[in-house]
Write a protein that holds these residues in place. Structure first.
Motif, PDB file in Angstrom:
ATOM      1  N   SER A 231       0.828  -1.213   0.000  1.00 12.24           N
ATOM      2  CA  SER A 231       0.000   0.000   0.000  1.00 12.24           C
ATOM      3  C   SER A 231       0.859   1.257   0.000  1.00 12.24           C
ATOM      4  O   SER A 231       0.565   2.231  -0.694  1.00 12.24           O
ATOM      5  N   LYS A 232       1.933   1.220   0.776  1.00 17.96           N
ATOM      6  CA  LYS A 232       2.844   2.372   0.840  1.00 17.96           C
ATOM      7  C   LYS A 232       3.480   2.636  -0.528  1.00 17.96           C
ATOM      8  O   LYS A 232       3.522   3.774  -0.990  1.00 17.96           O
TER       9      LYS A 232
ATOM     10  N   TYR B 153       0.873   4.047  -2.970  1.00 17.03           N
ATOM     11  CA  TYR B 153       0.607   5.455  -2.669  1.00 17.03           C
ATOM     12  C   TYR B 153       1.716   6.339  -3.249  1.00 17.03           C
ATOM     13  O   TYR B 153       1.440   7.354  -3.880  1.00 17.03           O
TER      14      TYR B 153
ATOM     15  N   THR C 110       0.985   9.134  -6.156  1.00 18.22           N
ATOM     16  CA  THR C 110       1.019  10.550  -5.779  1.00 18.22           C
ATOM     17  C   THR C 110       2.377  11.205  -6.002  1.00 18.22           C
ATOM     18  O   THR C 110       2.453  12.430  -6.056  1.00 18.22           O
TER      19      THR C 110
END
Length: 92
Positions: free
Chosen positions: A57-58, A61, A65
């Protein structure tokens, strides 16, 4: 009445985020403290692979972004405590 605590988990110097997540999740899932895992629950992830899912997930992200985290907080643990006999593990 439950007592709820939000605990920030920080990265240790000299260790990778992945290594810190693994050691922290192993610690909070300690079978001796969780009635052999009965008191461990999760949401939208598996307790067996939670550290790997957090890292995925990190990475997703950061790719989406273009932003990287500046803080040393790597995750949060939510701890709930109840008076003995107040509630069952299933109800909690």
């Amino acid at each position: 009445m439950a007592a709820t605590r939000l605990i920030a988990l920080h990265k240790n110097k000299g260790k990778s985020v992945a290594a810190c997540l693994k050691s922290r999740t192993d610690y909070v899932q300690n079978p001796d403290k969780t009635q052999q895992g009965e008191l461990v629950s999760s949401y939208e992830c598996s307790p067996l692979t939670v550290d790997e899912e957090f890292m995925l997930s990190k990475r997703q992200y950061e790719l989406m972004t273009g932003r990287r985290q500046k803080s040393d907080v790597i995750a949060y643990q939510i701890r709930q405590s109840f008076k003995p006999g107040e509630i069952t593990a299933e109800e909690a």
